[in-house]
Scaffold this active site. Structure first.
Site, PDB file in Angstrom:
ATOM      1  N   PRO A   2       0.605  -1.148   0.066  1.00  0.00           N
ATOM      2  CA  PRO A   2       0.087  -0.148  -0.037  1.00  0.00           C
ATOM      3  C   PRO A   2       0.872   1.281  -0.093  1.00  0.00           C
ATOM      4  O   PRO A   2       1.881   1.298   0.758  1.00  0.00           O
ATOM      5  CB  PRO A   2      -0.843  -0.233   1.226  1.00  0.00           C
ATOM      6  N   GLU A   3       0.545   2.244  -0.815  1.00  0.00           N
ATOM      7  CA  GLU A   3       1.317   3.516  -1.007  1.00  0.00           C
ATOM      8  C   GLU A   3       0.266   4.694  -0.332  1.00  0.00           C
ATOM      9  O   GLU A   3      -0.860   4.207   0.071  1.00  0.00           O
ATOM     10  CB  GLU A   3       1.470   3.670  -2.530  1.00  0.00           C
ATOM     11  N   HIS A  86      -6.544 -13.820   8.515  1.00  0.00           N
ATOM     12  CA  HIS A  86      -5.397 -13.154   8.685  1.00  0.00           C
ATOM     13  C   HIS A  86      -5.261 -12.023   9.662  1.00  0.00           C
ATOM     14  O   HIS A  86      -4.517 -11.305   9.505  1.00  0.00           O
ATOM     15  CB  HIS A  86      -4.828 -12.771   7.190  1.00  0.00           C
ATOM     16  N   ARG A 104       1.039 -11.584   5.015  1.00  0.00           N
ATOM     17  CA  ARG A 104       2.465 -11.875   5.191  1.00  0.00           C
ATOM     18  C   ARG A 104       3.258 -11.268   6.500  1.00  0.00           C
ATOM     19  O   ARG A 104       4.322 -11.496   6.290  1.00  0.00           O
ATOM     20  CB  ARG A 104       2.940 -11.140   3.674  1.00  0.00           C
ATOM     21  N   ARG A 146      20.576  17.199  -8.374  1.00  0.00           N
ATOM     22  CA  ARG A 146      21.751  16.660  -7.964  1.00  0.00           C
ATOM     23  C   ARG A 146      21.409  15.056  -7.767  1.00  0.00           C
ATOM     24  O   ARG A 146      22.210  14.317  -7.284  1.00  0.00           O
ATOM     25  CB  ARG A 146      22.143  17.244  -6.631  1.00  0.00           C
TER      26      ARG A 146
END
Length: 268
Positions: A2-3, A86, A104, A146
């Site tokens: 998830p972002e 889960h 997981r 940079r």
């Protein structure tokens, strides 16, 4: 994993459920992964925030210093309104339960004093939010001039918060920049800055991306919809929506990376 769009969608869905409620206890059997959660017992949730991919659950108690319950969803973590096979943590509140599931087991929680993130260096050094006024165009352009390879630079979370594998690939495609490009020109950096803001805004509006493995779902079980708008991510071999060239997949900084070899040419 998830972002920002997935975490923000989760925050919006669970805040009405948690805000104003008292946490009676957090039930789990992994104190090394869910640290100091007993400090949250008896506290009232005053609100939910987010920094990048982290949820910040604000905890208050009359006469006591405030605390934060920091949640990182890991690769497969998420909150549900119903228990699942889960389920790893059950949040018992004075009005019901909320369940944290994580197939997981890479998700983590910790109760800390607000702003004390020494044990979470990524959060401590995180850059500005991409949809906030703090994400300044000039600062980003100067830093990009940079930087080393641009995709790993974005994934570091230091130039901007919350951009992970999916949204780095999508933003770089929109900006026509190769993921391994170094030292962006001002024009490239400006295009990328705008692409990140646009991509993130659209993904949040769509409720994030639910991939073919189905691991990310919103707390109420609804899938995200942004995956139908992916231009390159997880589309290896399919035609680029812009030019028709087959999308390629490579590995960059140990992450699967998708790009169009015609639209995103590596300079030099």
């Amino acid at each position: 994993m998830p972002e920002l769009p997935e975490v923000e969608t989760t925050r919006r869905k669970i805040e009405p459920y948690l805000k104003g409620r008292q946490l009676i206890r957090l039930e789990h059997d992994a104190p090394h992964r869910y640290r100091q959660t007993h400090l949250a017992h008896g506290r009232t949730v005053s609100g939910l925030g987010r920094r990048g991919k982290y949820l910040l659950i604000h905890l208050d108690d009359a006469g006591e210093a405030p605390l934060e319950l920091i949640v990182h969803l890991g690769m497969t973590g998420g909150f549900r309104f119903d228990a699942t096979p889960h389920t790893r943590v059950t949040l018992h509140t004075d009005q019901g339960q909320l369940y944290f599931q994580d197939a997981r087991r890479f998700g983590k929680m910790a109760v800390v004093t607000p702003g004390e993130y020494a044990s979470m260096p990524t959060l401590a050094r995180m850059g500005p939010e991409p949809l906030s006024e703090a994400f300044l165009e000039l600062d980003f352009v100067q830093a990009a001039a940079r930087a080393g390879a641009v995709k790993p630079w974005l994934l570091s979370q230091q130039p901007v918060a919350g951009v992970g594998n999916i949204y780095a690939d999508e933003s770089l495609w929109r900006a026509r920049i190769h993921p391994a490009q170094t030292r962006l020109t001002p024009d490239e950096a400006l295009r990328l800055y705008q692409a990140i803001r646009t991509t993130m805004a659209e993904a949040v509006e769509a409720g994030g991306s639910t991939l073919s493995d189905g691991t990310y779902q919103q707390p109420d079980g609804i899938s995200g919809l942004f995956q139908v708008h992916h231009n390159v991510y997880d589309r290896a071999g399919q035609p680029c929506p812009r030019c028709g060239t087959p999308i390629q997949k490579t590995v960059l900084a140990q992450r699967g990376t998708h790009f169009c070899p015609h639209c995103q040419v590596l300079r030099g």
